[in-house]
Scaffold this motif. Structure first.
Motif, PDB file in Angstrom:
ATOM      1  N   HIS A  85       0.810  -1.226   0.000  1.00 55.53           N
ATOM      2  CA  HIS A  85       0.000   0.000   0.000  1.00 55.53           C
ATOM      3  C   HIS A  85       0.843   1.275   0.000  1.00 55.53           C
ATOM      4  O   HIS A  85       0.287   2.374  -0.047  1.00 55.53           O
ATOM      5  CB  HIS A  85      -0.933   0.011   1.215  1.00 55.53           C
ATOM      6  CG  HIS A  85      -1.909  -1.127   1.209  1.00 55.53           C
ATOM      7  ND1 HIS A  85      -3.173  -1.018   0.670  1.00 55.53           N
ATOM      8  CD2 HIS A  85      -1.785  -2.407   1.624  1.00 55.53           C
ATOM      9  CE1 HIS A  85      -3.789  -2.197   0.785  1.00 55.53           C
ATOM     10  NE2 HIS A  85      -2.971  -3.046   1.360  1.00 55.53           N
ATOM     11  N   MET A 153     -14.468  -8.048   4.978  1.00 56.61           N
ATOM     12  CA  MET A 153     -13.450  -8.566   4.077  1.00 56.61           C
ATOM     13  C   MET A 153     -12.436  -9.239   4.983  1.00 56.61           C
ATOM     14  O   MET A 153     -11.801  -8.583   5.828  1.00 56.61           O
ATOM     15  CB  MET A 153     -12.765  -7.442   3.277  1.00 56.61           C
ATOM     16  CG  MET A 153     -11.851  -7.974   2.159  1.00 56.61           C
ATOM     17  SD  MET A 153     -10.297  -8.642   2.768  1.00 56.61           S
ATOM     18  CE  MET A 153     -10.198 -10.195   1.901  1.00 56.61           C
ATOM     19  N   GLU A 168      -5.462 -15.132   6.266  1.00 54.00           N
ATOM     20  CA  GLU A 168      -5.614 -13.893   5.492  1.00 54.00           C
ATOM     21  C   GLU A 168      -5.206 -12.741   6.419  1.00 54.00           C
ATOM     22  O   GLU A 168      -5.378 -12.811   7.642  1.00 54.00           O
ATOM     23  CB  GLU A 168      -7.075 -13.801   5.038  1.00 54.00           C
ATOM     24  CG  GLU A 168      -7.437 -12.553   4.245  1.00 54.00           C
ATOM     25  CD  GLU A 168      -7.663 -11.349   5.125  1.00 54.00           C
ATOM     26  OE1 GLU A 168      -7.350 -10.223   4.705  1.00 54.00           O
ATOM     27  OE2 GLU A 168      -8.135 -11.549   6.269  1.00 54.00           O
ATOM     28  N   ALA A 169      -4.694 -11.653   5.830  1.00 55.10           N
ATOM     29  CA  ALA A 169      -4.075 -10.564   6.603  1.00 55.10           C
ATOM     30  C   ALA A 169      -4.973  -9.976   7.693  1.00 55.10           C
ATOM     31  O   ALA A 169      -4.536  -9.804   8.838  1.00 55.10           O
ATOM     32  CB  ALA A 169      -3.625  -9.449   5.655  1.00 55.10           C
ATOM     33  N   ASN A 170      -6.215  -9.652   7.380  1.00 51.18           N
ATOM     34  CA  ASN A 170      -7.068  -8.982   8.370  1.00 51.18           C
ATOM     35  C   ASN A 170      -7.331  -9.877   9.583  1.00 51.18           C
ATOM     36  O   ASN A 170      -7.333  -9.422  10.725  1.00 51.18           O
ATOM     37  CB  ASN A 170      -8.410  -8.568   7.751  1.00 51.18           C
ATOM     38  CG  ASN A 170      -8.244  -7.446   6.743  1.00 51.18           C
ATOM     39  OD1 ASN A 170      -7.293  -6.675   6.820  1.00 51.18           O
ATOM     40  ND2 ASN A 170      -9.162  -7.367   5.787  1.00 51.18           N
ATOM     41  N   ASP A 245     -11.524  -5.043  -0.628  1.00 48.91           N
ATOM     42  CA  ASP A 245     -12.432  -4.294   0.246  1.00 48.91           C
ATOM     43  C   ASP A 245     -13.676  -3.756  -0.485  1.00 48.91           C
ATOM     44  O   ASP A 245     -14.783  -3.835   0.063  1.00 48.91           O
ATOM     45  CB  ASP A 245     -11.672  -3.171   0.968  1.00 48.91           C
ATOM     46  CG  ASP A 245     -10.601  -3.739   1.900  1.00 48.91           C
ATOM     47  OD1 ASP A 245     -10.602  -4.968   2.131  1.00 48.91           O
ATOM     48  OD2 ASP A 245      -9.766  -2.963   2.396  1.00 48.91           O
TER      49      ASP A 245
HETATM   50  C1  BDR Z   1      -6.860  -7.310   3.159  1.00 45.82           C
HETATM   51  O1  BDR Z   1      -5.650  -6.918   3.811  1.00 45.82           O
HETATM   52  C2  BDR Z   1      -5.411  -5.539   3.598  1.00 45.82           C
HETATM   53  O2  BDR Z   1      -4.087  -5.362   3.200  1.00 45.82           O
HETATM   54  C3  BDR Z   1      -6.318  -5.106   2.487  1.00 45.82           C
HETATM   55  O3  BDR Z   1      -6.690  -3.750   2.644  1.00 45.82           O
HETATM   56  C4  BDR Z   1      -7.484  -6.043   2.603  1.00 45.82           C
HETATM   57  O4  BDR Z   1      -8.430  -5.550   3.520  1.00 45.82           O
HETATM   58  C5  BDR Z   1      -6.544  -8.371   2.130  1.00 45.82           C
HETATM   59  O5  BDR Z   1      -6.032  -9.524   2.747  1.00 45.82           O
END
Ligand code: BDR
Ligand code: CA
Length: 316
Positions: A85, A153, A168-170, A245
């Protein structure tokens, strides 16, 4: 109209989620809560203010949420997030400092109050870790059944994770919070990597925003091109960047273009399986599963709608 709250770690795809929610005709965005993940919480708040200002919507309040999970005492942005990002969260594009301040009220209290005010008319879309929602549920358990729908998400059921083989990241940021939410009575929809890695954007589309010759169009094209360039390196097989997202916002408003399965889900917090989202073995035979897991998506249908919404918003 339905009312929507976004809970964002703003972030490039989070920024696109804001744009989608503003452009969608059938919903009022009533506020944005900031969380940590792609950037620190205060920076997520400032980025949301900047994006709202770029889109001419300084009427929408932005609240600060928690700065880290309840199981840690601080948070540092992961190098991979800063890579995907940009260090500032919005692809190193410089937007002017916001002309207004963040709200005094905490994001957690804003969620609780909105749940009581709008109840089944309220849709909450968290696109970062679930720390704020888990805290809101702890503070006021009624929130679970008051809110009409929570569409997150996050997670992955049929595909591997993106920060570990299972996570997953979140969800990885705060699996304990996610597990509290998954095991609550919340009417929950999970929009995970199963579907978000199938809705992709390329420079063909961002060029259309550039061609609008507006400030919003060209700034968004710059921000998202940064993300597309990173995906070319990190996920060259995809051929574009994932619309994680904004897809969650899209499915929250209209689930007709995705297929889903209702399951009782839980989130693993053991060291080996940290952050895995999977069917809850303890609730396999319980009736009325509470999590609707999106497993397939009509990507062409969604992309067409996404471009229609965002292009008309950026043309203004
Ligand atoms: C999610 O992780 C964040 O980097 C992104 O914004 C998205 O919400 C994807 O795994
Ligand atoms: Ca996000």
């Amino acid at each position: 109209n339905k009312k929507m709250i976004l809970d964002l770690d703003t972030g490039i795809d989070d920024a696109m989620a804001i744009a989608y929610a503003l452009a969608a005709p059938d919903v009022d965005l009533i506020g944005i809560v900031a969380t940590y993940g792609n950037v620190l919480t205060p920076d997520a708040g400032l980025n949301s203010l900047r994006i709202l200002e770029l889109l001419g919507r300084t009427d929408i309040p932005v609240f600060l949420g928690e700065e880290h999970s309840q199981t840690t005492d601080s948070f540092e942005v992961m190098p991979i997030s800063a890579q995907i990002h940009g260090k500032n969260g919005i692809g190193e594009v410089q937007l002017p400092d916001p002309s207004r301040a963040l709200e005094e009220k905490s994001g957690v209290d804003f969620i609780i109050e909105a749940a009581h005010e709008y109840n089944s008319n309220l849709i909450l879309v968290p696109t970062g870790p679930l720390t704020n929602l888990a805290l809101a549920l702890r503070k006021d358990p009624e929130v679970a059944t008051l809110i009409g729908n929570v569409t997150i998400m996050g997670g992955a059921l049929t595909v591997p994770g993106n920060v570990s083989p299972v996570a997953e990241a979140n969800i990885n940021q705060d699996p304990h919070a996610a597990n509290e939410v998954f095991r609550s009575k919340t009417n929950l929809t999970m929009v995970g990597l199963d579907v978000t890695l199938r809705t992709l954007l390329t420079k063909k589309e961002t060029q259309l925003w550039r061609d609008l010759n507006t400030n919003a169009g060209s700034k968004f094209a710059d921000i998202v091109d940064y993300y597309i360039d990173v995906y070319k390196i990190t996920s060259p097989h995809l051929g574009g960047c994932a619309l994680h997202d904004p897809l969650a916002v899209g499915i929250a408003l209209d689930s007709s273009f995705s297929t889903a399965m209702d399951l009782n889900m839980f989130v693993d917090t053991t060291d080996e399986m940290w952050g895995r989202t999977i069917g809850d073995p303890a609730r396999l035979n319980e009736k009325n599963p509470n999590v609707t897991v999106a497993l397939n998506v009509d990507a062409d249908f969604y992309l067409e709608r996404f471009m229609k919404y965002l292009s008309s918003l950026f043309a203004k």
